[in-house]
Design a protein around this motif. Structure first.
Motif, PDB file in Angstrom:
ATOM      1  N   CYS A   1       0.831  -1.213   0.000  1.00 32.30           N
ATOM      2  CA  CYS A   1       0.000   0.000   0.000  1.00 32.30           C
ATOM      3  C   CYS A   1       0.861   1.256   0.000  1.00 32.30           C
ATOM      4  N   GLY A   2       1.950   1.226   0.761  1.00 34.62           N
ATOM      5  CA  GLY A   2       2.843   2.380   0.778  1.00 34.62           C
ATOM      6  C   GLY A   2       3.476   2.636  -0.572  1.00 34.62           C
TER       7      GLY A   2
ATOM      8  N   ALA B   1       0.765   3.923  -3.031  1.00 39.45           N
ATOM      9  CA  ALA B   1       0.424   5.329  -2.813  1.00 39.45           C
ATOM     10  C   ALA B   1       1.475   6.259  -3.416  1.00 39.45           C
TER      11      ALA B   1
ATOM     12  N   LEU C   1      -6.648  -2.104   4.670  1.00 35.00           N
ATOM     13  CA  LEU C   1      -5.792  -0.928   4.555  1.00 35.00           C
ATOM     14  C   LEU C   1      -5.957  -0.262   3.193  1.00 35.00           C
TER      15      LEU C   1
ATOM     16  N   CYS D   1      -8.493  -0.378   1.163  1.00 29.13           N
ATOM     17  CA  CYS D   1      -9.830   0.226   1.021  1.00 29.13           C
ATOM     18  C   CYS D   1      -9.974   1.488   1.854  1.00 29.13           C
ATOM     19  N   LYS D   2      -9.513   1.434   3.094  1.00 27.88           N
ATOM     20  CA  LYS D   2      -9.658   2.593   3.966  1.00 27.88           C
ATOM     21  C   LYS D   2      -8.805   3.768   3.503  1.00 27.88           C
ATOM     22  N   GLU D   3      -7.618   3.467   2.949  1.00 24.33           N
ATOM     23  CA  GLU D   3      -6.745   4.525   2.453  1.00 24.33           C
ATOM     24  C   GLU D   3      -7.081   4.920   1.016  1.00 24.33           C
ATOM     25  N   LYS D   4      -8.061   4.233   0.431  1.00 22.06           N
ATOM     26  CA  LYS D   4      -8.503   4.515  -0.939  1.00 22.06           C
ATOM     27  C   LYS D   4      -7.338   4.454  -1.925  1.00 22.06           C
ATOM     28  N   ILE D   5      -6.671   3.292  -1.901  1.00 23.36           N
ATOM     29  CA  ILE D   5      -5.540   3.046  -2.790  1.00 23.36           C
ATOM     30  C   ILE D   5      -5.995   2.047  -3.845  1.00 23.36           C
TER      31      ILE D   5
END
Length: 283
Positions: A70-71, A74, A97, A99-103
């Protein structure tokens, strides 16, 4: 449909795995074989011009809870990051992670290392990242190591020309074992380091890495590229037990790598019973 493996780690209290997997299903792909060779197009959101394509696809092999994938996603929105892990709890956390961070360019897949040639097409991957993999120190489990000869030969098939694998580990024995495997599969060692964080300062730091370094671990790492030609009949010539890669004097160990605590304890206990430096004399 690709079935999720049964959880091997303890399920947290009030954590309903099936519910989590369903809630964050948008970031999970349970039928990865249907995307082999077309991940970049199939996973790209629709645009005004129609269906687009990511410029590259990279694999986070053994992705854990998804912090690295995810990092990286992004920071590199034009690259698709596919996280692969055998542990369904990790897949659930990783998808949550994303979904919540909209990645949108991070997707997670349940699966094992030996399945990668079924999940990805020839030359499809721009990179494979292997971060702190389970070392499987015992010889009889060595086939599960993500850097053993057979896996390196698999990676050759799905890496694009000029693409690399990147390894990070806290385990010196596992790292040294990996160095024996690279030439067997005809990989070029681009660089290796005992301070990989300095080599790759901008890469995401996972909670796992933070915990290990707080315990005194060094982040060992390397980059390697497959060379032509691919070996036709590669032969395993290395010692497969990671105990063979420990220092002769076990008291020299100021840090015991994750997954080798029991091995080192058993060897130290054995030396106490059979005399100091027993393994030095019998290796």
């Amino acid at each position: 449909m690709h079935k999720l493996h049964k959880p091997h780690t303890r399920v947290p209290k009030h954590f309903v795995l099936e519910e989590r997997l369903e809630r964050y299903a948008d970031a999970i792909e349970t039928e990865p074989r249907q995307y082999a060779g077309r991940w970049a197009e199939a996973c790209h959101p629709f645009t005004k011009e129609g269906l687009g394509s990511y410029s590259a696809v990279e694999l986070d092999l053994g992705c854990g809870k998804g912090a690295f994938a995810c990092g990286m996603a992004a920071s590199h929105p034009d690259t698709l990051y596919v996280g692969l892990d055998t542990e369904p709890i990790c897949i659930a956390y990783a998808a949550e992670l994303a979904c919540k961070e909209k990645i949108p360019n991070a997707i997670f897949v349940p699966g094992m290392g030996h399945e990668v040639t079924e999940f990805f097409g020839e030359g499809e991957l721009a990179a494979i990242h292997i971060n702190f993999p389970t070392p499987f120190p015992k010889k009889r489990f060595s086939e599960y190591r993500l850097t053993i000869l057979d896996r390196l030969m698999d990676y050759r098939k799905i890496l694009a020309p000029g693409a690399s694998i990147f390894l990070k580990t806290d385990s010196q024995p596992f790292f040294d074992f990996t160095l024996t495997q690279l030439p067997l599969a005809n990989y070029e060692l681009v660089w290796s380091s005992s301070d990989t964080r300095s080599m790759l300062p901008d890469e995401p730091i996972t909670g796992y890495e933070e915990r290990l370094t707080a315990q005194g671990a060094k982040v060992l790492g390397l980059e390697a590229k497959p060379l032509d030609p691919a070996p036709e009949h590669p032969v395993q010539t290395a010692e497969l037990s990671l105990s063979k890669y420990l220092p002769h004097d076990l008291e020299d160990l100021d840090y015991i790598p994750y997954g080798m605590e029991r091995t080192v304890k058993n060897m130290r206990d054995y030396e106490k019973r059979h005399g100091e430096n027993y393994f030095v004399r019998n290796r």
